[in-house]
Enzyme design. Structure first.
Site, short mmCIF file in Angstrom:
data_model
loop_
_atom_site.label_atom_id
_atom_site.label_comp_id
_atom_site.label_asym_id
_atom_site.label_seq_id
_atom_site.Cartn_x
_atom_site.Cartn_y
_atom_site.Cartn_z
N CYS A 1 0.97 -1.20 -0.06
CA CYS A 1 -0.11 -0.05 0.09
C CYS A 1 0.84 1.25 -0.04
CB CYS A 1 -0.89 0.04 1.11
SG CYS A 1 -1.88 -1.47 1.22
N HIS B 1 -7.69 1.77 -5.31
CA HIS B 1 -6.58 1.43 -4.76
C HIS B 1 -5.73 0.47 -5.39
CE1 HIS B 1 -3.61 0.61 -1.58
NE2 HIS B 1 -4.44 -0.17 -0.96
N CYS C 1 -1.66 3.23 6.12
CA CYS C 1 -1.55 2.12 6.43
C CYS C 1 -1.18 0.91 5.59
CB CYS C 1 -2.97 1.62 7.18
SG CYS C 1 -4.22 1.34 6.21
#
Length: 335
Positions: free
Chosen positions: A3, A292, A322
């Site tokens: 991420c 994402h 995160c």
């Protein structure tokens, strides 16, 4: 830490520039969730490897002894945390229960993400940040016409017991994408007449114990460390970009920084860090609306904050991302 890959790459380039190793560099990441690689189960994989290494026909025949066609059935990559055996969504459901985050609060944040993203596209904010692909100029998961009524109709996506609050509407969609940022020393940029949009001035990482904390709560620890090092308070920023893996995860993070008990017992602070003004949060849309693609999200967020500060002409931005594995990466951007 998929991420935050784009942000981690930018931090690596920034460190090399500050150390005098390089003058400039391009950092970022890419992801294609529509091309996820499938693989055979372990037994089938071992048999094929052994078969490919066999040197004679007889050896190959021997490797097929006991063969079952089920060994050739492809499996999708597991979408769960190796340490716990639970998916990220299942972990976030537990976080939402621990921090008492309501379904409505999640839907409201998700709705704001879509509205802010749509407004940013409408005013041309992304015109020089997003490159068209095959004639497509805007991600199709951004929904300008969504509403609370539409959000409320969606069923829980992870907890089917009747107590679930995370849905496809308030969770980030897994998408394809790539994002890059160009970094350089101030001297090199001026010498080569490159406009300076903003400065990457600080960064920090943190990790948590998954047996004691929620999977996506590491930024709650990384941000205070960075603020202390930079001499800032939580309320000192003009823009806050908190990655929306899930609306619930953002709300848990905000609630933790507002909690006197959490800040005292976990962060060693005498008082809460404070509140993040919602009108300054993800003002150009967040991951719930924009998608994402794991490897690209960090660079996309960094570029967004840099442009926001450049438009304003001055100010500070805080980035909080995160990641899987109970880790998080955060950064400060200034103009």
């Amino acid at each position: 830490r998929a991420c935050a890959t784009g942000l981690d790459a930018a931090i690596t380039v920034a460190l090399k520039i500050s150390a005098g190793m390089i003058d400039c560099g391009i950092a970022g990441g890419a992801e294609s969730m529509s091309n996820v690689a499938f693989y055979l189960n372990p037994k089938g994989s071992r048999r094929l490897v052994k078969f490919s290494k066999s040197k004679s026909m007889m050896d190959r025949v021997k490797t097929l002894k006991g063969f079952n066609f089920k060994e050739l059935i492809p499996e999708t990559p597991p979408a769960y945390e190796p340490q716990t055996g639970r998916s990220m969504g299942e972990h976030c459901e537990q976080m939402a229960k621990t921090w008492s985050i309501s379904r409505r609060a999640q839907d409201e944040l998700a709705l704001a993400s879509h509205r802010n993203g749509a407004a940013a596209f409408a005013r041309g904010f992304y015109s020089d940040l997003v490159l068209p692909v095959r004639g497509i100029e805007r991600d199709n998961n951004l929904r300008a016409d969504t509403s609370m009524e539409k959000m409320e109709k969606l069923k829980p996506a992870f907890d089917f017991s009747g107590a679930g609050t995370l849905t496809a509407g308030n969770s980030s969609p897994l998408t394809d994408g790539a994002a890059m940022v160009f970094l350089a020393s101030e001297e090199w940029a001026k010498r080569n007449r490159f406009p300076i949009r903003a400065f990457l001035t600080g960064f920090e990482s943190a990790a948590i114990n998954l047996k004691e904390e929620g999977l996506l709560m590491a930024p709650t620890y990384a941000v205070p460390k960075l603020l202390d090092r930079r001499g800032f308070g939580l309320g000192d920023f003009d823009f806050y970009e908190i990655h929306e893996a899930f609306a619930a995860q953002v709300l848990c993070t905000l609630k933790a920084w507002e909690s006197p008990e959490f800040c005292r017992t976990k962060l060693g602070k005498e008082a809460p860090l404070g509140s993040v003004p919602r009108q300054k949060l993800n003002v150009a849309g967040g991951s719930v609306a924009l998608g994402h693609p794991f490897g690209a999200t960090g660079a996309r967020i960094l570029a967004t904050v840099a442009k926001l500060l450049d438009e304003k002409g001055s100010g500070k931005g805080l980035i909080s991302i995160c990641t899987g594995g109970g880790m998080g990466t955060v950064a400060t951007i200034e103009k």
